[in-house]
Structures are given as C-alpha cells and as structure tokens.
Motif scaffolding. Structure first.
Motif, short mmCIF file in Angstrom:
data_model
loop_
_atom_site.label_atom_id
_atom_site.label_comp_id
_atom_site.label_asym_id
_atom_site.label_seq_id
_atom_site.Cartn_x
_atom_site.Cartn_y
_atom_site.Cartn_z
N LEU A 199 52.10 46.92 29.14
CA LEU A 199 53.22 47.28 29.59
C LEU A 199 53.26 46.99 31.19
O LEU A 199 54.18 46.56 31.79
N ILE A 203 55.86 44.70 33.12
CA ILE A 203 56.73 44.82 34.28
C ILE A 203 56.62 43.94 35.47
O ILE A 203 57.40 43.53 36.00
N VAL A 207 59.63 41.74 36.43
CA VAL A 207 60.15 42.03 37.90
C VAL A 207 59.83 40.86 39.00
O VAL A 207 60.51 40.66 39.92
N GLY A 292 61.48 54.63 32.07
CA GLY A 292 60.64 53.29 32.09
C GLY A 292 61.46 52.24 31.19
O GLY A 292 61.68 51.28 31.70
N TYR A 293 61.95 52.75 29.91
CA TYR A 293 62.84 51.93 28.99
C TYR A 293 63.94 51.30 29.65
O TYR A 293 64.29 50.19 29.80
N PHE A 295 64.59 51.05 32.99
CA PHE A 295 64.22 50.30 34.09
C PHE A 295 64.12 48.62 33.61
O PHE A 295 64.45 47.93 34.18
N ILE A 296 63.21 48.52 32.58
CA ILE A 296 62.88 47.29 32.16
C ILE A 296 64.29 46.67 31.44
O ILE A 296 64.32 45.66 31.69
N SER A 299 66.36 45.62 34.53
CA SER A 299 65.74 44.33 35.07
C SER A 299 65.97 43.17 34.13
O SER A 299 66.36 42.03 34.55
N CYS A 300 65.97 43.33 32.75
CA CYS A 300 66.33 42.08 31.96
C CYS A 300 67.57 41.75 32.08
O CYS A 300 68.16 40.76 32.18
#
Length: 581
Positions: A199, A203, A207, A292-293, A295-296, A299-300
């Motif tokens: 993970l 990230i 990022v 967290g889920y 955020f990713i 970001s994608c």
C-alpha cells in the motif's frame, strides 16, 4: 503488433538500471515478509488460527491497510485513469459510495459476523439456513475469485512488458509464483504486512505520478481547462435512466450497493475484521479504510484528467502508440517521468504491489474457505498442523489454475468494465443470500437456493449479451495535434459507440447496476419460492442484523425460534462446532 506495441518502434525509454533495481528490490521485499512469518517468526503458521486469523491480535492500521491494498488492484491503478481519459471524471462521486459502505459495515454487517466469531463468513449461512446454502455460496465466491485473479495478474504484467524487454507471459508466471510462495508459507500475517508495504508503494507511486503530471502540465488550472474543453469534467449527470453508462445515480446507488456487497459479506473482509481483538478496533479499521480508499481513488481520477490534458490533441490509441487503452498510464509515466531517476521503477513497483496484494488476499481467503467448507468436516480428527498444510497445498493448486487462465484474459476488452462484469456476476447473488438471512424471517433454504441460481443465470445472459452486442461508449477524442498521417482527425462519440436500435434493452443496462440487479432477482425468486415450499427454518435472533433486533420483540411468534431448552442447546452447540477454537 506485439504486446510491446508502438513504444519500441518509437524508441521510448525503457527501464534504466536504477529502475530495474528499485522494482526488483521492492517486489522481493514481499517475499521476504512471507519468509519471515513462515520460517523466522516465533509464531509459525502451523495452525488455522495463525494461518487464517493471525491469532486475532492484528492492529487496526495493518488490517485497514490490507483491506485497502487488497481492494486497490492493478486494475484500479491502470484501468481507472484510462476510464477517466475515455469517459470523464464522474468517478469522483465514488467518495459518497465509500462513506455509505463504511456506515453499512459498522451498523449492519460487522456486528453479526463479529458476534458469531466464525472462521468463514459462509458458516453463517449454515446457521441461518443449512449446509447446502453454505456450500453454494462458498462455490460462488471461490469460482468468482479464481476467475478474477487472472485479471489482477495480467494488468501489471501488461504495464511491465511495455517498459522492459520481458515477455508478458514470463512476467505473469514469475509474479504469480512469487505471490503464491509468500502466501503459502506466511499465512494471513504475511498477507497483511506485505499488503501494508505494498500500500505504501501504491500510494508513493500514484502520488508521485500525480504531482509530476500536474507540474509537467503547468498546474491543475490548465489541466481542468483542457479537460473542460474536451468534455471530461462531468460531475452530476442526473439522468435517472439505468441504461445510461454512468451518471450520478449509477455511482450513488449502483456503486454504493456494489461496494457494500463486496465488503459487507465478503470472506476477504470478514476474515480480516475477525483478526482484530475487538469490535472497537474493527470500527477504527473501517474509518481508516474509507479515508485511504477514497484518497487513492481521487488520486487516480486526477491522474486520469492529467493524462487526458497531455493527449487531448493526439490520442495514443489512434496514433498507434498503444494497442489497448489500459496501457495509457505506463505510456504517460515513461514519457514524463524518465527525467527523475527511479520514478518509473517506483511506479511500476506500485502497480505490481497492487496486483500482489489482491492476489495474495484472494489466495489466502479462497484456500481457507475451501478447507473450512468442503474439507474440514470430512476429517474431524485432523491436527491443526495438517489443516494448515492442506490450505498451503490449496494455495498452490489455485495459483496454478489462475496462471493458466491469464491466457483467457488477454482476449477480453477494457479492464475497467471487465472487472465490474466479473464482480457483478457473483457478488449480486452472494449479497442477496446473506441479505436474505440477515433481513428476512420468511425466506427459506429452497427459496434462497432458487434465487441464487436464477440470479447468476440471468446476470450471465445479460453480461454476455452486453459484451457481445455493444461496444463500450467513449467521449470524443482527437488526433489534430499528431504528426502525419494521424493529424487533423476527430473521433466523435458515435463512432465508438454501438447505437444499434434493435439491441434488446436489458443488454443496455449500466454495468454498475449488475450487483444490484443480481440481488433484486434473488429476492424476487426467493420470496415466492419460500412461500410455496413451506415455512422458514427456525433460527436465532443473533443471526439477524442489529437494526432488526432492536425493533422486534424476542418472542417465539415474532422470530420463529423454538425457545425450548433442546433447541437452544442445539443452536449453541452448532455455533461452537462452527467457531474456530
């Protein structure tokens, strides 16, 4: 043209020596974690408690990280930006789906599973219905996982083959063997801690690419301007039609329902939540997971918009730089990140980490489910060491099957849509089975089995028809900025979308509603079949979701439970037989 695609013909940079070094070291760290828990750690993985639940002493951070990592596969890191490039950034609405799913986990599903403390989520179904329902659900889960894992392996292998000299199939085989190795010897602890490492790499990779892309494209303002002109800034398409590919409602309803189905009753998730000491720790894991889920995913989405801003005037598919749209992110990385030593290697390591985490999670969980549901009861006197060894053998066998199925995945379409289709085929029926148990007092064993069979059969017809008769839609793309002979070409939506009017309407259903439809079909069949075949089997109130427990009276008439001492003792004995001691 080979899988190397147009990259080799244009002599774009491949991995540097530093990239190879970073990639290999980071990937091998996962194997070392398996070696540590398998051979070095004082607590060896030689019993089912250690192998499946990590002795129930896992903290909320590694469990949350493992949940995120196992649900952020390489198909997310590569296919989601490709989806944004072709169909716009409406996926940003998935943040609402994550929040809704978190609430559903905490208040509806987790209290039931945690209260029972079972090794397998499917053991719940034997308590609520009977063993046949448990085996049916376990088969559906195991088969869907085995079908999905080749997709997880293929996507990062495609990316790595794109930037190296390595053969695609050699990559898939070596990656699978590595994953099978550390999952086999390390058990759940190796899976969870390798997921945590992976993970961090995910990230770090996504990022880094996000900020580098923003810098290369002169800031978010410029990126959003270009995306707006290209029609990619789509946030609230309020069309309520279920036949629209994506809209506010497909995300708010369809995706929320789908994620709840994937997380609320999934053996992968239940197994992890039961590996923590108490319910409060489990809740903390859910909170971290949702943040967290989200955020990713966000970001994608930003990476996808950034990619579009770079290729807005020269689509790499039309200009023959890539053969599959899922290759667009590696192309972007190699074109903008090669000036930063090691960044391409870090990014591809992150993509591979996503693949390894998803595969290891599935291998561990499916092996545990098969053993608990199909093997354990036939060998009641088997030692814990023997049980652990059998599960390790199962991991090896499942892994070999998955490697063979990778060749089938090559022939499929865009991975984003394929993932939803595979999940929808099984998750709708599974979620319907568990929901019938937790929310209904009238659905019986015959009803739920008939509903599950109908759900899978109808969904299979719809999915096959959809993939056969319709091409995935896309927003307009352009090659006006490309060199000859690809310049001055605009490809409108109508060229890439099948607008045939004689396609049966059900085949036009948005793929995001597959899981919801599967659940609805199960209930539509299960309710009348149960009514026609007799009363529901007696069951204890503990098997209902707490929401219903608080709003009913615990009487024999209201809950259908025979409260005499014999039945109560039988129930408690059944719980003890199914619980991992």
């Amino acid at each position: 043209m080979s899988e190397k695609t147009f990259l080799s013909e244009n002599s774009l940079n491949y991995f540097s020596v530093l990239d190879y070094g970073i990639f290999i070291i980071l990937v091998l760290l996962s194997a070392f974690i398996g070696i540590y828990f398998g051979f070095i750690s004082k607590k060896k993985q030689n019993n089912t408690s250690e192998y499946l639940l990590g002795s129930k002493q896992m903290g909320f951070l590694p469990i949350a990280a493992s949940l995120i990592a196992s649900h952020i596969s390489a198909s997310t890191l590569l296919a989601l930006p490709a989806e944004i490039y072709t169909n716009g950034c409406e996926y940003i609405l998935s943040i609402f789906s994550a929040i809704i799913t978190g609430f559903a986990l905490i208040y509806i599903f987790l209290p039931v599973f945690y209260g029972l403390q079972l090794t397998s989520a499917f053991q719940y179904l034997e308590l609520r219905f009977n063993r046949n329902v448990r085996l049916c659900a376990s088969v559906i889960f195991s088969m869907s996982g085995i079908i999905f894992m080749p997709v997880v392996i293929y996507v990062p292998a495609l990316a790595l083959s794109q930037v190296t000299d390595w053969n695609l199939h050699l990559i898939t085989m070596s990656t699978s063997i590595l994953c099978i190795f550390y999952t086999t010897i390390g058990g759940l602890k190796a899976v969870v801690w390798s997921d945590t490492l992976q993970l961090i790499l995910m990230i770090g990779g996504i990022v880094s690419v996000m900020f580098l892309g923003i810098n290369v494209m002169n800031g978010l303002g410029n990126i959003f301007d270009i995306a707006d002109k290209g029609g990619r800034l789509i946030f609230f398409n309020m069309d309520p039609s279920p036949f629209v590919r994506t809209s506010f409602w497909t995300y708010f309803i369809g995706l929320s329902f789908g994620w709840t189905a994937k997380l609320g009753v999934s053996q992968c998730c239940v197994q992890r939540f039961l590996a923590v000491p108490n319910m409060n720790v489990a809740k903390k894991a859910v909170y971290v997971f949702v943040v967290g889920y989200s955020f990713i995913k966000i970001s994608c989405v930003i990476v996808g918009i950034t990619i579009y801003s770079k290729y807005a005037s020269c689509d790499p598919m039309i200009s023959k730089k890539i053969e599959k749209i899922d290759q667009i992110l590696p192309l972007f990385v190699m074109e903008v990140a090669t000036k930063i030593p090691g960044l391409p290697g870090l990014f591809i390591a992150g993509v591979f980490s996503a693949s390894l985490s998803s595969m290891s999670s599935s291998l561990n969980t499916i092996a545990g489910a098969i053993y608990e549901d199909f093997i354990r009861h036939n060998y009641p006197n088997a030692t814990e060491k023997r049980a652990s060894d059998v599960m390790k053998i199962l991991v090896l066998v499942i892994g070999a099957i998955v490697i063979a199925l990778v060749f089938v995945v090559e022939q499929m379409g865009q991975i984003f849509r394929v993932c939803f289709a595979i999940n929808g085929l099984s998750a709708g029926a599974l979620f319907g089975i568990f929901s019938a148990g937790m929310f209904s007092r009238t659905i019986n064993t015959k009803g739920v089995l008939a509903g599950a069979l109908s759900s899978i059969s109808i969904l299979l017809i719809i999915i096959v028809g959809s993939f056969t008769l319709q091409k995935p839609p896309s927003l307009p793309i352009s090659t006006s900025g490309c060199d000859f002979p690809y310049n001055n070409t605009i490809i409108p939506t109508t060229v890439q979308t099948n607008t045939t009017q004689d396609v049966f309407i059900i085949f036009k259903l948005s793929f995001m509603y597959y899981i919801l439809l599967g659940t609805i079909i199960l209930f539509l069949v299960a309710i009348p079949v149960s009514h026609l075949t007799g009363k529901c089997e007696p069951f204890d109130e503990k098997l209902l979701t707490p929401i219903l427990r608080r709003n009913i009276k615990n009487t024999p008439e209201s809950n259908g439970v025979n409260n005499n001492n014999t039945k109560e003792k039988d129930y408690e004995l059944k719980i003890q037989e199914n619980r991992l001691l």
